[in-house]
Design an enzyme around this catalytic site. Sequence first.
Site, PDB file in Angstrom:
ATOM      1  N   PRO A  91       0.815  -1.223   0.000  1.00  0.00           N
ATOM      2  CA  PRO A  91       0.000   0.000   0.000  1.00  0.00           C
ATOM      3  C   PRO A  91       0.842   1.264   0.000  1.00  0.00           C
ATOM      4  O   PRO A  91       0.343   2.341  -0.316  1.00  0.00           O
ATOM      5  CB  PRO A  91      -0.823  -0.115   1.292  1.00  0.00           C
ATOM      6  CG  PRO A  91      -0.175  -1.172   2.108  1.00  0.00           C
ATOM      7  CD  PRO A  91       0.598  -2.043   1.196  1.00  0.00           C
ATOM      8  N   GLU A 118       3.402  -7.631   8.214  1.00  0.00           N
ATOM      9  CA  GLU A 118       3.735  -6.207   8.081  1.00  0.00           C
ATOM     10  C   GLU A 118       4.529  -5.933   6.805  1.00  0.00           C
ATOM     11  O   GLU A 118       5.069  -4.847   6.625  1.00  0.00           O
ATOM     12  CB  GLU A 118       4.520  -5.721   9.306  1.00  0.00           C
ATOM     13  CG  GLU A 118       3.683  -5.669  10.577  1.00  0.00           C
ATOM     14  CD  GLU A 118       2.423  -4.822  10.413  1.00  0.00           C
ATOM     15  OE1 GLU A 118       2.506  -3.721   9.865  1.00  0.00           O
ATOM     16  OE2 GLU A 118       1.353  -5.293  10.851  1.00  0.00           O
ATOM     17  N   ARG A 163      -5.036  -9.073 -20.101  1.00  0.00           N
ATOM     18  CA  ARG A 163      -6.144  -8.840 -21.036  1.00  0.00           C
ATOM     19  C   ARG A 163      -5.748  -7.855 -22.140  1.00  0.00           C
ATOM     20  O   ARG A 163      -6.448  -7.749 -23.151  1.00  0.00           O
ATOM     21  CB  ARG A 163      -7.427  -8.403 -20.313  1.00  0.00           C
ATOM     22  CG  ARG A 163      -7.439  -6.997 -19.809  1.00  0.00           C
ATOM     23  CD  ARG A 163      -8.677  -6.703 -18.995  1.00  0.00           C
ATOM     24  NE  ARG A 163      -9.891  -6.496 -19.791  1.00  0.00           N
ATOM     25  CZ  ARG A 163     -10.177  -5.375 -20.445  1.00  0.00           C
ATOM     26  NH1 ARG A 163      -9.326  -4.353 -20.426  1.00  0.00           N
ATOM     27  NH2 ARG A 163     -11.300  -5.246 -21.120  1.00  0.00           N
ATOM     28  N   ASP A 178     -12.154   1.224 -23.569  1.00  0.00           N
ATOM     29  CA  ASP A 178     -12.251   1.071 -22.116  1.00  0.00           C
ATOM     30  C   ASP A 178     -11.970   2.379 -21.396  1.00  0.00           C
ATOM     31  O   ASP A 178     -11.227   3.230 -21.897  1.00  0.00           O
ATOM     32  CB  ASP A 178     -11.209   0.051 -21.624  1.00  0.00           C
ATOM     33  CG  ASP A 178     -11.693  -1.375 -21.749  1.00  0.00           C
ATOM     34  OD1 ASP A 178     -12.908  -1.579 -21.887  1.00  0.00           O
ATOM     35  OD2 ASP A 178     -10.831  -2.280 -21.695  1.00  0.00           O
TER      36      ASP A 178
HETATM   37  N1  SAM Z   1       1.729  -2.360   7.408  1.00  0.00           N
HETATM   38  C1  SAM Z   1       1.698  -2.248   5.970  1.00  0.00           C
HETATM   39  C2  SAM Z   1       1.455  -0.791   5.578  1.00  0.00           C
HETATM   40  O1  SAM Z   1       0.674  -0.124   6.247  1.00  0.00           O
HETATM   41  O2  SAM Z   1       1.995  -0.349   4.532  1.00  0.00           O
HETATM   42  C3  SAM Z   1       0.570  -3.099   5.393  1.00  0.00           C
HETATM   43  C4  SAM Z   1       0.859  -4.558   5.405  1.00  0.00           C
HETATM   44  S1  SAM Z   1      -0.464  -5.478   4.699  1.00  0.00           S
HETATM   45  C5  SAM Z   1      -1.351  -5.936   6.117  1.00  0.00           C
HETATM   46  C6  SAM Z   1       0.294  -6.981   4.194  1.00  0.00           C
HETATM   47  C7  SAM Z   1       0.603  -7.080   2.735  1.00  0.00           C
HETATM   48  O3  SAM Z   1      -0.593  -6.923   1.996  1.00  0.00           O
HETATM   49  C8  SAM Z   1       1.538  -6.060   2.138  1.00  0.00           C
HETATM   50  O4  SAM Z   1       2.887  -6.392   2.351  1.00  0.00           O
HETATM   51  C9  SAM Z   1       1.179  -6.123   0.664  1.00  0.00           C
HETATM   52  O5  SAM Z   1       1.813  -7.214   0.034  1.00  0.00           O
HETATM   53  C10 SAM Z   1      -0.315  -6.393   0.710  1.00  0.00           C
HETATM   54  N2  SAM Z   1      -1.142  -5.200   0.519  1.00  0.00           N
HETATM   55  C11 SAM Z   1      -1.959  -4.637   1.425  1.00  0.00           C
HETATM   56  N3  SAM Z   1      -2.594  -3.582   0.906  1.00  0.00           N
HETATM   57  C12 SAM Z   1      -2.173  -3.453  -0.367  1.00  0.00           C
HETATM   58  C13 SAM Z   1      -2.454  -2.529  -1.408  1.00  0.00           C
HETATM   59  N4  SAM Z   1      -3.296  -1.517  -1.256  1.00  0.00           N
HETATM   60  N5  SAM Z   1      -1.831  -2.704  -2.576  1.00  0.00           N
HETATM   61  C14 SAM Z   1      -0.967  -3.718  -2.767  1.00  0.00           C
HETATM   62  N6  SAM Z   1      -0.658  -4.622  -1.810  1.00  0.00           N
HETATM   63  C15 SAM Z   1      -1.251  -4.495  -0.622  1.00  0.00           C
END
Ligand code: SAM
Length: 241
Positions: A91, A118, A163, A178
């Site tokens: 994220p 995490e 796609r 699209d």
């Molecule tokens: N503590 C982290 C932060 O706030 O940035 C979030 C960790 S999340 C619980 C666990 C994993 O979910 C991340 O390492 C990532 O691989 C995935 N993930 C969670 N949200 C995501 C998003 N919006 N986009 C891409 N991957 C995501």
Amino acid sequence: MRIDILTVFPDYFAPLDLSLVGKARKDHIFEVHVHDLRHWGVGAHKQVDDTPYGGGPGMVMSADVWGTALDSIQRVDAPLVHKPLLVIPTPSGIVFNQSTAADWTAQGHLVFACGRYEGIDSRVAVHYSDHPDWAGVSEISLGDYVLAGGEVAVLAMIEAVTRLMPGVLGNPGSAVDDSFSIPGGLVEGSVFTKPPLWRDLEVPAPLLSGNHALIAQWRAADSARRTSINRPDLMGDSPQV
Ligand code: SAM
């Protein structure tokens, strides 16, 4: 294109056998290999994580485990000419969009590293960014919310990329109109099918006219209308309706 996915939940990727993506795999338009990260885990419990330096809640995925796993994936592809692009969903990354999807269709090899807990020790991204055998690292987000793991984000990204590859869509023209198909473009307008009257709601007259110029004009105006309501951030210099 070759796609490798590393995850502690390989079963998440069963949908890649279905629909357009599943058919394209069977047609050898691209190949997907899903790997269980626990294969490279440590000790009797095949551990892939450890406590975070600096303290705090949760666990962090270990650089050692990821490094060993990614090195062996890269070696599998070594006879091929393509250096892999390492995609780390997070994220905190740059937000994925249609332009990213279109750019990645030109890659010969994508390797997706699904984080959990995490996330992955940050040294993994740094190490492979500068690695001569890799095409770089993309730390990328699906959007401004937090998922439990990278698997859902990776499924979405793979579907968006594949796609756009030649031969995947039954009608390649489908992708041309699209939403977001032109960088900085608008969202697609409303769509309708038979019957022309449904529960007192009529299909807009221009779409029934058979007049191609009128239809194109109506669609452009409706695309601008929907964009201004739902995504005013995309309107830019486009005419407001
Ligand atoms: N503590 C982290 C932060 O706030 O940035 C979030 C960790 S999340 C619980 C666990 C994993 O979910 C991340 O390492 C990532 O691989 C995935 N993930 C969670 N949200 C995501 C998003 N919006 N986009 C891409 N991957 C995501």
